[in-house]
Scaffold this motif. Structure first.
Motif, mmCIF file in Angstrom:
data_model
loop_
_atom_site.group_PDB
_atom_site.id
_atom_site.type_symbol
_atom_site.label_atom_id
_atom_site.label_comp_id
_atom_site.label_asym_id
_atom_site.label_seq_id
_atom_site.Cartn_x
_atom_site.Cartn_y
_atom_site.Cartn_z
ATOM 1 N N ASN A 247 0.813 -1.225 0.000
ATOM 2 C CA ASN A 247 0.000 0.000 0.000
ATOM 3 C C ASN A 247 0.847 1.276 0.000
ATOM 4 O OD1 ASN A 247 -2.534 -1.355 0.033
ATOM 5 N ND2 ASN A 247 -2.321 -1.696 2.246
ATOM 6 N N LEU A 248 2.030 1.217 -0.606
ATOM 7 C CA LEU A 248 2.805 2.443 -0.816
ATOM 8 C C LEU A 248 2.211 3.192 -1.999
ATOM 9 C CD1 LEU A 248 6.500 1.241 -0.348
ATOM 10 C CD2 LEU A 248 5.332 2.986 0.998
ATOM 11 N N THR A 249 2.102 4.510 -1.865
ATOM 12 C CA THR A 249 1.498 5.306 -2.930
ATOM 13 C C THR A 249 2.311 6.579 -3.151
ATOM 14 O OG1 THR A 249 0.058 6.433 -1.328
ATOM 15 C CG2 THR A 249 -0.837 4.467 -2.437
ATOM 16 N N GLY A 250 2.009 7.239 -4.254
ATOM 17 C CA GLY A 250 2.592 8.548 -4.532
ATOM 18 C C GLY A 250 4.102 8.541 -4.663
ATOM 19 N N HIS A 251 4.725 9.641 -4.229
ATOM 20 C CA HIS A 251 6.173 9.792 -4.350
ATOM 21 C C HIS A 251 6.962 8.777 -3.533
ATOM 22 C CE1 HIS A 251 6.085 14.206 -5.978
ATOM 23 N NE2 HIS A 251 5.690 13.310 -6.852
ATOM 24 N N PRO A 252 6.529 8.407 -2.312
ATOM 25 C CA PRO A 252 7.266 7.356 -1.594
ATOM 26 C C PRO A 252 7.343 6.049 -2.374
ATOM 27 C CG PRO A 252 5.840 8.535 -0.081
ATOM 28 C CD PRO A 252 5.489 9.025 -1.457
ATOM 29 N N LYS A 253 6.259 5.669 -3.021
ATOM 30 C CA LYS A 253 6.258 4.458 -3.842
ATOM 31 C C LYS A 253 7.221 4.591 -5.009
ATOM 32 C CE LYS A 253 3.268 1.969 -7.101
ATOM 33 N NZ LYS A 253 1.886 1.859 -7.638
ATOM 34 N N ALA A 254 7.152 5.714 -5.726
ATOM 35 C CA ALA A 254 8.026 5.924 -6.885
ATOM 36 C C ALA A 254 9.491 5.939 -6.477
ATOM 37 C CB ALA A 254 7.650 7.233 -7.584
ATOM 38 N N ALA A 255 9.812 6.639 -5.390
ATOM 39 C CA ALA A 255 11.203 6.740 -4.953
ATOM 40 C C ALA A 255 11.737 5.396 -4.475
ATOM 41 C CB ALA A 255 11.327 7.783 -3.839
ATOM 42 N N ALA A 256 10.919 4.634 -3.745
ATOM 43 C CA ALA A 256 11.360 3.336 -3.233
ATOM 44 C C ALA A 256 11.639 2.358 -4.374
ATOM 45 C CB ALA A 256 10.313 2.759 -2.284
ATOM 46 N N VAL A 257 10.752 2.314 -5.350
ATOM 47 C CA VAL A 257 10.949 1.405 -6.486
ATOM 48 C C VAL A 257 12.165 1.828 -7.300
ATOM 49 C CG1 VAL A 257 9.948 0.550 -8.645
ATOM 50 C CG2 VAL A 257 8.511 0.776 -6.606
ATOM 51 N N MET A 258 12.348 3.122 -7.493
ATOM 52 C CA MET A 258 13.507 3.591 -8.249
ATOM 53 C C MET A 258 14.806 3.295 -7.514
ATOM 54 S SD MET A 258 12.595 7.072 -10.302
ATOM 55 C CE MET A 258 14.206 6.955 -11.057
ATOM 56 N N ASP A 259 14.779 3.325 -6.183
ATOM 57 C CA ASP A 259 15.980 2.994 -5.425
ATOM 58 C C ASP A 259 16.358 1.527 -5.648
ATOM 59 O OD1 ASP A 259 18.046 3.869 -3.798
ATOM 60 O OD2 ASP A 259 17.048 3.268 -1.953
ATOM 61 N N ILE A 260 15.363 0.653 -5.711
ATOM 62 C CA ILE A 260 15.610 -0.761 -5.984
ATOM 63 C C ILE A 260 16.066 -0.953 -7.434
ATOM 64 C CG2 ILE A 260 14.552 -3.057 -6.054
ATOM 65 C CD1 ILE A 260 14.970 -1.946 -3.256
ATOM 66 N N ALA A 261 15.697 -0.039 -8.327
ATOM 67 C CA ALA A 261 16.051 -0.156 -9.749
ATOM 68 C C ALA A 261 17.471 0.318 -10.053
ATOM 69 C CB ALA A 261 15.054 0.646 -10.595
ATOM 70 N N MET A 262 18.212 0.740 -9.034
ATOM 71 C CA MET A 262 19.583 1.205 -9.256
ATOM 72 C C MET A 262 20.477 0.047 -9.709
ATOM 73 S SD MET A 262 19.687 4.413 -8.738
ATOM 74 C CE MET A 262 18.230 5.440 -8.410
ATOM 75 N N PRO A 263 21.596 0.351 -10.358
ATOM 76 C CA PRO A 263 22.508 -0.703 -10.842
ATOM 77 C C PRO A 263 23.208 -1.431 -9.704
ATOM 78 C CG PRO A 263 23.469 1.470 -11.166
ATOM 79 C CD PRO A 263 22.047 1.695 -10.747
ATOM 80 N N SER A 264 24.085 -2.352 -10.055
ATOM 81 C CA SER A 264 24.758 -3.205 -9.070
ATOM 82 C C SER A 264 25.595 -2.392 -8.098
ATOM 83 C CB SER A 264 25.661 -4.213 -9.782
ATOM 84 O OG SER A 264 24.929 -4.968 -10.715
ATOM 85 N N MET A 265 25.610 -2.824 -6.838
ATOM 86 C CA MET A 265 26.370 -2.116 -5.810
ATOM 87 C C MET A 265 27.873 -2.278 -6.043
ATOM 88 S SD MET A 265 26.165 -4.483 -2.403
ATOM 89 C CE MET A 265 26.866 -6.149 -2.410
ATOM 90 N N VAL A 266 28.629 -1.251 -5.694
ATOM 91 C CA VAL A 266 30.075 -1.271 -5.878
ATOM 92 C C VAL A 266 30.754 -2.168 -4.852
ATOM 93 C CG1 VAL A 266 32.160 0.156 -5.955
ATOM 94 C CG2 VAL A 266 30.011 1.048 -6.865
ATOM 95 N N MET A 267 30.215 -2.242 -3.644
ATOM 96 C CA MET A 267 30.863 -2.973 -2.562
ATOM 97 C C MET A 267 31.053 -4.452 -2.864
ATOM 98 S SD MET A 267 29.562 -3.547 1.321
ATOM 99 C CE MET A 267 30.342 -4.825 2.300
#
Length: 304
Positions: A247-267
């Motif tokens: 039940n995430l909506t609006g900008h929090p939903k968009a930002a959270a999904v985009m954060d998961i869509a980032m490329p592979s971690m450097v570490m």
């Protein structure tokens, strides 16, 4: 969105240019080690303290944690099944799982989301990192690296030892202060905000230092193709599905999904080096997914 990515790209290219020019005879690896150490031991804990002290910690924090954790776990399963189906060797399997399942939520996600959505995304990114990704990296990620890596490694330290780190201590202190409603002194608030502002540019520049086109090899393409598909497309789809369930909506939903869509971690390159996985393959995965994310992130932004 495009303007933000252009700015990030230029800063990353400055870091990549350092690798070629080596000012004052400082190699990219030496410079990156210094910058990431300064960020990890000082600027990141300061930002964590600043953000989580002010954050609205509650039900939404659990939503972010669940979104990040489940997305990573399902992506691990997907990449493991792909490696089994394609009969990858152990060293390549370990590298592919780490590259496909763990996104660069902080080093790239933080500055990108902050520029697109605003300063409030700092809290979202830090909570996904400290309450979801980092615990999985230091537990399941290390277990996978050891399993698929070379044998003969010394007995690992207690899992709890990995959480004896500045960002986690800063998060603990900040959450305690937050839940007890301790006000931030005016002079300290200004200091924390000024230090926090240094994190994003240093992270982006360090990411540029980590990119190496020399690691790109044609022989690695059979491993990179499924990694890219899982990391940049399947994993965000999983996150989008989970965001709707939570039940995430609006900008929090968009930002959270985009954060998961980032490329592979450097570490992950550190884990590959330590446990004798295919470090060249992982470095190529970071470079290729980061480059392709400049096209995939605007598409996800439009979808969201």
């Amino acid at each position: 969105m495009n303007t933000t990515l252009m700015q990030m790209t230029v800063l990353m290219l400055c870091g990549a240019g350092w690798r070629v020019l080596m000012p004052n005879r400082l190699s990219a690896d030496q410079t990156r080690l210094v910058l990431t150490s300064v960020v990890y031991y000082f600027f990141m804990p300061v930002m964590v303290l600043d953000v989580l002290w002010r954050a609205d910690i509650g039900w939404q924090s659990l939503q972010y944690s669940a979104l990040g954790s489940i997305s990573i776990l399902l992506s691990i399963v997907a990449s493991w099944m792909t490696a089994k189906l394609c009969r990858f060797k152990n060293q390549q399997t370990g590298a592919v799982i780490l590259a496909a399942a763990f996104p660069n939520v902080t080093y790239l996600g933080l500055p990108v989301l902050e520029q697109i959505f605003g300063d409030w995304t700092r809290s979202l990114v830090i909570q996904i990192d400290l309450f979801a990704e980092a615990p999985l990296v230091y537990t399941l990620g290390i277990m996978l690296a050891r399993h698929y890596g070379a044998t003969g490694e010394p007995k690992p330290k207690s899992v709890l030892a990995f959480f004896n780190a500045p960002p986690f201590w800063a998060a603990f202190v900040a959450v305690v202060l937050n839940l007890n409603q301790v006000p931030i002194p005016f002079w300290l608030a200004g200091l924390l905000q000024k230090c926090s502002g240094a994190v994003a540019p240093l992270m982006i520049f360090s990411l540029g230092l980590a990119l190496s086109w020399r690691d790109i090899r044609v022989r690695n393409l059979p491993f990179i193709a499924p990694t890219v598909l899982i990391k940049l497309w399947l994993m965000p789809l999983i996150a989008l599905w989970l965001a709707n369930l939570l039940n995430l909506t609006g900008h929090p939903k968009a930002a959270a999904v985009m954060d998961i869509a980032m490329p592979s971690m450097v570490m992950g390159i550190v884990l590959c080096d330590r446990y004798k996985l295919d470090s060249g393959l992982y470095a190529m995965a970071v470079t290729v997914t980061t480059a392709l994310s400049l096209a995939s992130l605007p598409l996800w932004y439009r979808v969201l």
